[in-house]
Design an enzyme around this catalytic site. Structure first.
Site, PDB file in Angstrom:
ATOM      1  N   ARG A   1      33.974  44.105  42.544  1.00 53.29           N
ATOM      2  CA  ARG A   1      34.898  44.332  41.426  1.00 53.29           C
ATOM      3  C   ARG A   1      34.174  44.158  40.096  1.00 53.29           C
ATOM      4  O   ARG A   1      34.366  44.944  39.159  1.00 53.29           O
ATOM      5  CB  ARG A   1      36.076  43.359  41.530  1.00 53.29           C
ATOM      6  CG  ARG A   1      37.194  43.633  40.533  1.00 53.29           C
ATOM      7  CD  ARG A   1      38.473  42.948  40.980  1.00 53.29           C
ATOM      8  NE  ARG A   1      39.541  43.222  40.043  1.00 53.29           N
ATOM      9  CZ  ARG A   1      40.096  42.307  39.248  1.00 53.29           C
ATOM     10  NH1 ARG A   1      39.680  41.059  39.297  1.00 53.29           N
ATOM     11  NH2 ARG A   1      41.072  42.627  38.429  1.00 53.29           N
TER      12      ARG A   1
ATOM     13  N   HIS B   1      33.907  47.074  37.286  1.00 57.05           N
ATOM     14  CA  HIS B   1      34.466  46.851  35.953  1.00 57.05           C
ATOM     15  C   HIS B   1      33.384  46.921  34.883  1.00 57.05           C
ATOM     16  O   HIS B   1      33.657  47.327  33.749  1.00 57.05           O
ATOM     17  CB  HIS B   1      35.180  45.500  35.893  1.00 57.05           C
ATOM     18  CG  HIS B   1      36.534  45.508  36.515  1.00 57.05           C
ATOM     19  ND1 HIS B   1      37.625  44.851  35.977  1.00 57.05           N
ATOM     20  CD2 HIS B   1      37.001  46.100  37.645  1.00 57.05           C
ATOM     21  CE1 HIS B   1      38.688  45.045  36.742  1.00 57.05           C
ATOM     22  NE2 HIS B   1      38.327  45.791  37.768  1.00 57.05           N
TER      23      HIS B   1
END
Length: 322
Positions: A64, A68
């Site tokens: 993640r 991001h």
């Protein structure tokens, strides 16, 4: 070191030295002979193995984080910067974790080879090693990234969990990634969890109808309503991969689950329903090369808008500009 840990470390160190194809100015083995006898990738690998043994959930955390980071200003470690208005403070990043793991890897690398290895490369290497330790196979990380000089919350514009498939395809296309790349990269949801607040509308008020999302498997719907009461004061979580035997393993189980209408996030379920992506989802669910193709998609993600050469900087601390 326990026997299992020693074996895991040995496998990581073997695979991270395999040569691969270069992408632009990035290349596999960029740091070889730049740090004397120090093996940068092995140093990062040891840190990740040590942490993974204690906490296997670092894999979804790092996946993640890399996503991001790369989707905002490219893969330049801008997400790591501390500050009152940095990317960390944007709402989609408030639940990002794993910063301490990157700090630990950076400290270990700096001790052996100060001022040479970028934080952006450490994110890519750490994620690669965590994916391998979670059963996701090994892919060759290209290195040579430089760290960015800008980190602003106002720059954070990430695809929301409720985004449509067509809009998601466009968002990925803007980063030079294809629809197939997108489907594979969303396969990162084969590990990790989602907070109830991200899919609560699918349980109680889908698209303001006052009813649940009709595409959700009824058994899953009842289970999630139990885990996520409508007026709950605690934001609970649910596994993104609803196969309990593989919720911590990087594999193709996620695709099989969404074909059974067991997608947790709206975009996950839509992948299996939308004619733009359903054939790809079906192919992956029945394939034998998910790990290879997932690794290839991660390499493409890691090459998005990178800084190389004399661009950017090599930070002394991943949390602050020099």
């Amino acid at each position: 070191m326990a026997k299992g840990a020693a074996v895991a470390l040995a496998l990581v160190l073997i695979f991270i030295n395999i040569a691969g194809q270069a992408h632009g100015q990035l290349q596999v083995g960029f740091y070889k002979r730049k740090c004397g006898f120090a093996d940068v990738e092995s140093i990062v690998g040891r840190v990740i193995v040590g942490r993974f043994i204690k906490d296997p959930t670092i894999t979804p955390a790092l996946l993640r984080m890399q996503f991001h980071d790369c989707f905002v200003n490219g893969c330049d470690a801008s997400i790591l910067i501390d500050g009152s208005n940095s990317e960390k403070t944007a709402p989609p990043n408030l639940s990002v974790r794993g910063y301490d793991i990157i700090d630990a890897a950076k400290a270990a690398v700096e001790a052996a080879c100060p001022g040479v290895v970028s934080c952006a490369d450490i994110i890519a290497m750490a994620t690669r090693d965590a994916v391998f330790l979670s059963g996701g196979g090994q892919y060759n990380v290209q290195t040579g990234r430089r760290d960015g000089l800008v980190s602003l919350a106002t720059n954070v514009n990430l695809p929301a969990p409720s985004i449509s498939v067509s809009d998601s395809i466009n968002a990925f296309a803007n980063k030079g990634l294809t629809a197939t790349d997108m489907v594979y990269l969303l396969g990162g949801h084969t590990v990790g969890v989602a907070h109830c607040s991200l899919f609560q509308d699918r349980l109680y008020n889908f698209q303001n109808t006052g009813k649940p999302d009709p595409s959700m498997n009824p058994l899953l719907l009842n289970f999630l309503k139990f885990k996520c009461p409508q007026n709950a004061t605690v934001d609970n979580t649910a596994n993104l991969d609803q196969n309990p035997l593989s919720s911590l393993i990087v594999d193709k189980s996620y695709y099989r689950q969404i074909l059974l209408d067991k997608g947790i996030l709206q975009i996950d379920q839509e992948l299996a329903l939308d004619p733009l992506t359903q054939p790809t989802v079906t192919t992956i669910a029945n394939s034998y090369d998910f790990c290879t193709r997932f690794g290839q998609a991660m390499v493409k993600l890691g090459a998005v808008q990178v800084l190389t050469g004399t661009q950017g900087e090599i930070r002394k601390s991943c949390r602050a500009f020099n």
